[in-house]
Every structure is written in structure tokens, then in C-alpha cells.
Design an enzyme around this catalytic site. Structure first.
Site, PDB file in Angstrom:
ATOM      1  N   SER A 138      -9.904   1.671   2.515  1.00  0.00           N
ATOM      2  CA  SER A 138      -9.656   2.577   3.593  1.00  0.00           C
ATOM      3  C   SER A 138     -10.714   3.345   4.088  1.00  0.00           C
ATOM      4  O   SER A 138     -10.695   4.159   5.006  1.00  0.00           O
ATOM      5  CB  SER A 138      -8.304   3.001   3.739  1.00  0.00           C
ATOM      6  OG  SER A 138      -8.366   4.172   2.742  1.00  0.00           O
ATOM      7  N   ALA A 181      -5.576  -1.326   2.156  1.00  0.00           N
ATOM      8  CA  ALA A 181      -6.910  -1.403   2.523  1.00  0.00           C
ATOM      9  C   ALA A 181      -7.803  -0.819   1.624  1.00  0.00           C
ATOM     10  O   ALA A 181      -7.551  -0.059   0.823  1.00  0.00           O
ATOM     11  CB  ALA A 181      -7.060  -0.993   3.900  1.00  0.00           C
ATOM     12  N   SER A 201      -7.160   0.110  13.335  1.00  0.00           N
ATOM     13  CA  SER A 201      -8.073   1.567  13.360  1.00  0.00           C
ATOM     14  C   SER A 201      -8.989   1.730  14.600  1.00  0.00           C
ATOM     15  O   SER A 201      -9.512   1.070  14.950  1.00  0.00           O
ATOM     16  CB  SER A 201      -8.869   1.485  11.891  1.00  0.00           C
ATOM     17  OG  SER A 201      -9.766   2.460  12.167  1.00  0.00           O
ATOM     18  N   GLU A 237     -11.737   2.976  14.173  1.00  0.00           N
ATOM     19  CA  GLU A 237     -13.089   2.591  14.006  1.00  0.00           C
ATOM     20  C   GLU A 237     -13.277   1.224  14.411  1.00  0.00           C
ATOM     21  O   GLU A 237     -14.585   0.772  14.569  1.00  0.00           O
ATOM     22  CB  GLU A 237     -13.121   2.449  12.401  1.00  0.00           C
ATOM     23  CG  GLU A 237     -13.026   3.538  11.724  1.00  0.00           C
ATOM     24  CD  GLU A 237     -14.447   4.289  11.926  1.00  0.00           C
ATOM     25  OE1 GLU A 237     -15.515   4.098  12.057  1.00  0.00           O
ATOM     26  OE2 GLU A 237     -14.593   5.759  11.724  1.00  0.00           O
ATOM     27  N   TYR A 240     -16.009  -1.779   7.485  1.00  0.00           N
ATOM     28  CA  TYR A 240     -14.407  -1.264   7.666  1.00  0.00           C
ATOM     29  C   TYR A 240     -14.057  -1.442   8.986  1.00  0.00           C
ATOM     30  O   TYR A 240     -13.195  -2.173   9.127  1.00  0.00           O
ATOM     31  CB  TYR A 240     -14.287   0.220   7.212  1.00  0.00           C
ATOM     32  CG  TYR A 240     -13.010   0.504   7.460  1.00  0.00           C
ATOM     33  CD1 TYR A 240     -11.982   0.498   6.674  1.00  0.00           C
ATOM     34  CD2 TYR A 240     -12.774   1.492   8.852  1.00  0.00           C
ATOM     35  CE1 TYR A 240     -10.571   0.850   6.703  1.00  0.00           C
ATOM     36  CE2 TYR A 240     -11.504   1.934   9.252  1.00  0.00           C
ATOM     37  CZ  TYR A 240     -10.448   1.649   8.190  1.00  0.00           C
ATOM     38  OH  TYR A 240      -9.178   1.837   8.443  1.00  0.00           O
ATOM     39  N   GLY A 299       0.777  -1.236   0.057  1.00  0.00           N
ATOM     40  CA  GLY A 299      -0.039   0.090  -0.071  1.00  0.00           C
ATOM     41  C   GLY A 299       0.858   1.266   0.013  1.00  0.00           C
ATOM     42  O   GLY A 299       0.470   2.261   0.614  1.00  0.00           O
TER      43      GLY A 299
HETATM   44  P1  NAP Z   1      -5.107   5.034   1.627  1.00  0.00           P
HETATM   45  O1  NAP Z   1      -4.359   6.212   1.161  1.00  0.00           O
HETATM   46  O2  NAP Z   1      -6.414   4.572   1.214  1.00  0.00           O
HETATM   47  O3  NAP Z   1      -4.008   3.836   1.053  1.00  0.00           O
HETATM   48  C1  NAP Z   1      -4.345   2.481   0.857  1.00  0.00           C
HETATM   49  C2  NAP Z   1      -3.503   1.669  -0.157  1.00  0.00           C
HETATM   50  O4  NAP Z   1      -3.778   0.521  -0.224  1.00  0.00           O
HETATM   51  C3  NAP Z   1      -3.751   2.414  -1.621  1.00  0.00           C
HETATM   52  O5  NAP Z   1      -2.562   2.805  -1.986  1.00  0.00           O
HETATM   53  C4  NAP Z   1      -4.709   1.481  -2.033  1.00  0.00           C
HETATM   54  O6  NAP Z   1      -4.427   1.350  -3.803  1.00  0.00           O
HETATM   55  C5  NAP Z   1      -3.948   0.180  -1.721  1.00  0.00           C
HETATM   56  N1  NAP Z   1      -4.952  -0.854  -1.839  1.00  0.00           N
HETATM   57  C6  NAP Z   1      -6.207  -1.187  -1.816  1.00  0.00           C
HETATM   58  N2  NAP Z   1      -6.709  -2.119  -1.961  1.00  0.00           N
HETATM   59  C7  NAP Z   1      -5.523  -3.068  -2.034  1.00  0.00           C
HETATM   60  C8  NAP Z   1      -5.376  -4.389  -2.704  1.00  0.00           C
HETATM   61  N3  NAP Z   1      -6.189  -5.109  -2.745  1.00  0.00           N
HETATM   62  N4  NAP Z   1      -4.147  -4.896  -2.746  1.00  0.00           N
HETATM   63  C9  NAP Z   1      -3.009  -4.117  -2.551  1.00  0.00           C
HETATM   64  N5  NAP Z   1      -3.165  -2.621  -2.281  1.00  0.00           N
HETATM   65  C10 NAP Z   1      -4.361  -2.253  -2.038  1.00  0.00           C
HETATM   66  O7  NAP Z   1      -5.108   4.837   3.192  1.00  0.00           O
HETATM   67  P2  NAP Z   1      -4.011   5.447   4.527  1.00  0.00           P
HETATM   68  O8  NAP Z   1      -4.591   6.761   4.774  1.00  0.00           O
HETATM   69  O9  NAP Z   1      -2.710   5.673   3.769  1.00  0.00           O
HETATM   70  O10 NAP Z   1      -4.056   4.506   5.283  1.00  0.00           O
HETATM   71  C11 NAP Z   1      -3.161   3.444   5.457  1.00  0.00           C
HETATM   72  C12 NAP Z   1      -3.775   2.134   6.296  1.00  0.00           C
HETATM   73  O11 NAP Z   1      -4.126   2.685   7.650  1.00  0.00           O
HETATM   74  C13 NAP Z   1      -4.926   1.497   5.539  1.00  0.00           C
HETATM   75  O12 NAP Z   1      -4.979   0.440   5.890  1.00  0.00           O
HETATM   76  C14 NAP Z   1      -6.158   2.515   6.629  1.00  0.00           C
HETATM   77  O13 NAP Z   1      -7.324   1.677   6.536  1.00  0.00           O
HETATM   78  C15 NAP Z   1      -5.297   2.414   7.944  1.00  0.00           C
HETATM   79  N6  NAP Z   1      -5.999   3.414   8.637  1.00  0.00           N
HETATM   80  C16 NAP Z   1      -5.922   4.588   8.294  1.00  0.00           C
HETATM   81  C17 NAP Z   1      -6.298   5.873   9.086  1.00  0.00           C
HETATM   82  C18 NAP Z   1      -6.322   7.444   8.390  1.00  0.00           C
HETATM   83  O14 NAP Z   1      -6.953   8.097   9.308  1.00  0.00           O
HETATM   84  N7  NAP Z   1      -5.726   7.696   7.496  1.00  0.00           N
HETATM   85  C19 NAP Z   1      -6.567   5.424  10.385  1.00  0.00           C
HETATM   86  C20 NAP Z   1      -6.692   4.325  10.939  1.00  0.00           C
HETATM   87  C21 NAP Z   1      -6.144   3.313  10.172  1.00  0.00           C
HETATM   88  P3  NAP Z   1      -5.681   2.500  -4.466  1.00  0.00           P
HETATM   89  O15 NAP Z   1      -5.165   3.799  -4.132  1.00  0.00           O
HETATM   90  O16 NAP Z   1      -5.291   2.032  -5.758  1.00  0.00           O
HETATM   91  O17 NAP Z   1      -6.793   1.662  -4.152  1.00  0.00           O
END
Ligand code: NAP
Length: 339
Positions: free
Chosen positions: A84, A82, A125, A127, A149, A10
Site C-alpha cells: 500500500s 495491498a 486510490s 494515486e 502503486y 487485509g
Molecule cells: P495497510 O495498513 O498497509 O494494510 C494493508 C494490509 O494488507 C496489511 O495488513 C498487509 O499485511 C496486507 N497484505 C499485504 N500483502 C498481502 C497479501 N499478499 N495477501 C494478503 N494481505 C496482504 O493499508 P491501509 O492504509 O489500511 O489501506 C487499505 C487499502 O486501501 C489498501 O489497499 C491501500 O492501498 C488502499 N488505500 C489506502 C489509502 C490510505 O491513505 N490509507 C488511500 C487510498 C487507498 P502486512 O502489514 O503484513 O504487509
């Protein structure tokens, strides 16, 4: 000392891009797993293209994860991939379960089979807390997710504990509260607010970027949001990726709550963003039932005492600075598009 290899699954997301920069600054060999659908040159990691190794794969595809681990032999894996978005997770409920939930288990399973001494960071998370009865939340707060989620993240989190104990794997889980940045996806609330304030400041009353209803995010000089009274703990993603790394340097794997401990409403977020560009948010933001979640997440705010005492982690960026950074980024982005 031997150079360490980190695999970021990711890498092209918000956190993946900040983490890649951070690990490069720590002299890691950084390998990023991206979906085939992402175009590197227009991704958030385009500026790192000649400093990292990129491989393509999918959390839905066990073979691609095993092959990546076999080829690169990472010392550390950060599973950030994820579906996400909690808001989108009702529409994408099955996909969310398969990617966000079982996808994480595929990583643990692949490590167990191919490189069991590799340390894993799992992106859990806040969540997972859903509608908590305890405020603030810490590592002992019961989980009660209220959206697909949160439930998928809880499955991945529970499996991390099971794989850790049953197979003696090192899997650390960060229960991260909302963290934002100029790299946040446009479908997320904070980025919509930052974009909206920037557009209106620049006199754009109907924006080119659309919301999930397929309408301009700014329509007739107004942005439509869901519950303005929702309360969140918002921090800066750049600070939070350091906590991920710290968890994998600790002697034992653990679960850590990561957040600022400060609580703000969506109203306060709007006020901060619009006030920063000299506008009155009340004239430009409306509450719209269509954006209210089927089940609202409760008041989530972090008690990150354990991360501070065991890892020495604390957030550095204030809420005001975070919002300012996001609005300024959107103003610059729009101006560039106009030229
Ligand atoms: P993000 O910007 O949505 O990044 C998630 C990445 O995962 C994206 O590059 C996405 O690609 C990739 N992805 C999606 N489906 C996939 C698959 N099947 N196989 C491989 N890669 C895949 O999320 P983030 O904000 O950086 O968050 C990082 C992680 O922390 C996530 O797991 C999120 O749920 C968790 N999290 C985030 C927050 C927050 O506030 N940001 C809080 C708690 C937890 P595409 O863009 O092409 O879909």
C-alpha cells in the site's frame, strides 16, 4: 434479520482494523484474512481477537482466497490488502503489481466461481489520478498514474468494472484520498511527522524507529522529509471505513471519490504537528532529496459530492483533530516504551 458475514482481506492493516470495529458495531459476523507472517497478539486487531474469526491466506495464492470464501460464505468482502505504499512501489514494483493489481482480480475471480452474489468493496486510490489536470478530482477525472502503486490500483479498478459488467458481480470501488490515524504504518509521511514531533517533545533526539534509509527517523533532533510543498487531502481513516460499508449497502455498485475536499501542504502538516506540542517545526524538519519520489504525484484533492448525495457520507474529523490524535498517540506509545 439474518446476521450478515463480512470478510475483510487485509484486516490487520490500518483500515481493516477500523472497519472490523465498525462492522462489529453493526452486528456483523466478521472474518479477517491475514498473512501468516502477522502475529495476532501484537497486531492492530489484537483487541478484537475473541470477537472475530481469523483465517490465514495470501492475495498471491488463489487457493487460499477460494477456500476462505467457500468456508465462510460471506455476504460482503472488503478487499483492503495491498502493498500500500506508493513510495515503496518503485523498489517493490513487481510485488506491487502482483498483490495490489492482480491480487484484487483473484478476489473477483474467486467470488465469480464460488459465491457470485457476494458484494465486493475494492480499495481504489487517488494515486490513480497521478498528475491530474482537473482540481479537485471526481469520478469523471481521467486517470494518469505516475507510480507503480497507482498503476496497479488502476488495473484492479479497471478489472472491477469489467467483472462487474461482464459477470454481473456487485463490485463497488472507493477512490479514497489519503487517510491517516494513530494506526498508520510508521513508513508513511504523516506518522513520521507525528512520531518526530512526539520524540523531540520528549527530548529524544535520536529515535529508535528508523526510516526507509535505515537511519533514525529523528536524527540529531531533526526529521528528514521529501517534498515539503507536496499537497494532499488528508482525512481520518475511522471516518472513511464507514463510506466503504455505505457503498455496499447501496442498491447498485458504483465508484465513489472519498476525501475531505481540503488541501494542505507537507509544511502545513509539520506546522500543525509541532505547534501542537509547543515546538517550531522549522527548527526540526529538513527537506532531503533522498526522500523525493522518482515522479511526484500532483495536487490531489477530492470532490466527494457524489458520496454525499448518493450515500449520505461526509467526513467528521478535522485536520487539526487528526494531527493532534496522531501526535498524542505517539507520545503515549513512547512513554509506555520508556517505562
Ligand atoms: P495497510 O495498513 O498497509 O494494510 C494493508 C494490509 O494488507 C496489511 O495488513 C498487509 O499485511 C496486507 N497484505 C499485504 N500483502 C498481502 C497479501 N499478499 N495477501 C494478503 N494481505 C496482504 O493499508 P491501509 O492504509 O489500511 O489501506 C487499505 C487499502 O486501501 C489498501 O489497499 C491501500 O492501498 C488502499 N488505500 C489506502 C489509502 C490510505 O491513505 N490509507 C488511500 C487510498 C487507498 P502486512 O502489514 O503484513 O504487509
Amino acid at each position: 434479520m439474518k446476521q450478515k458475514t463480512a470478510l475483510i482481506i487485509g484486516i490487520a492493516g490500518q483500515d481493516g482494523s477500523y472497519l472490523a470495529e465498525f462492522l462489529l458495531s453493526k452486528n456483523y459476523r466478521v472474518v479477517g484474512l491475514m498473512l501468516n507472517s502477522i502475529v495476532l497478539s501484537s497486531s492492530l486487531i489484537a483487541h478484537l481477537a475473541n470477537k472475530i474469526a481469523i483465517t490465514y491466506g495470501d492475495l498471491l495464492d488463489m487457493g487460499s482466497i477460494m477456500e476462505t470464501i467457500r468456508s465462510y460464505q460471506p455476504d460482503e468482502i472488503y478487499n483492503l490488502a495491498a502493498q500500500s505504499s506508493p513510495g515503496d512501489s518503485w523498489r517493490l514494483a513487481i510485488e506491487t503489481a502482483e498483490i495490489t493489481g492482480v491480487g484484487a482480480q483473484r478476489v473477483y475471480e474467486a467470488v465469480r466461481c464460488v459465491k457470485p452474489d457476494c458484494r465486493i468493496y475494492q480499495a481504489s486510490s487517488s494515486e490513480m489520478f497521478g498528475t491530474p489536470t482537473m482540481v479537485p478530482q471526481n469520478e469523471h477525472t481521467p486517470f494518469e498514474p505516475v507510480n507503480p502503486y497507482g498503476a496497479a490500483k488502476l488495473y484492479a479498478h479497471s478489472m472491477a468494472q469489467i467483472y462487474s459488467k461482464s459477470y454481473n458481480l456487485f463490485i463497488a470501488c472507493g477512490i479514497l484520498f489519503n487517510h491517516e490515524s494513530p494506526r498508520r504504518g510508521i513508513n508513511f509521511l504523516t506518522q513520521k511527522v507525528a512520531y518526530g514531533a512526539a520524540c523531540i517533545k520528549l527530548g529524544i533526539l535520536n529515535s529508535p524507529d528508523l526510516n526507509e534509509q535505515g537511519e533514525p527517523i529523528v536524527k540529531n533532533g531533526t526529521i528528514a522529509l521529501g517534498n515539503l510543498d507536496a499537497k494532499r487531502d488528508w482525512g481520518f481513516a475511522g471516518d472513511y471505513v464507514e463510506a466503504m460499508w455505505m457503498m455496499l449497502q447501496h442498491k447498485t455498485p458504483g465508484t465513489y471519490v472519498i476525501g475531505t475536499g481540503e488541501i494542505r501542504t507537507v509544511r502545513q502538516l509539520c506546522e500543525e504537528a509541532f505547534h501542537g506540542v509547543g515546538l517550531d517545526w522549522k527548527k526540526h524538519v529538513v527537506a532531503d532529496q533522498r526522500f523525493i519520489r522518482l515522479t511526484e504525484t500532483g495536487t490531489t484533492v477530492a470532490d466527494a459530492t457524489k458520496a454525499k448525495s448518493e450515500l449520505g457520507w461526509s467526513p467528521r474529523t478535522s485536520f487539526a483533530d487528526l494531527v493532534k490524535m496522531m501526535v498524542e498517540h505517539q507520545i503515549n506509545r513512547i512513554k509506555k516504551q520508556q517505562n
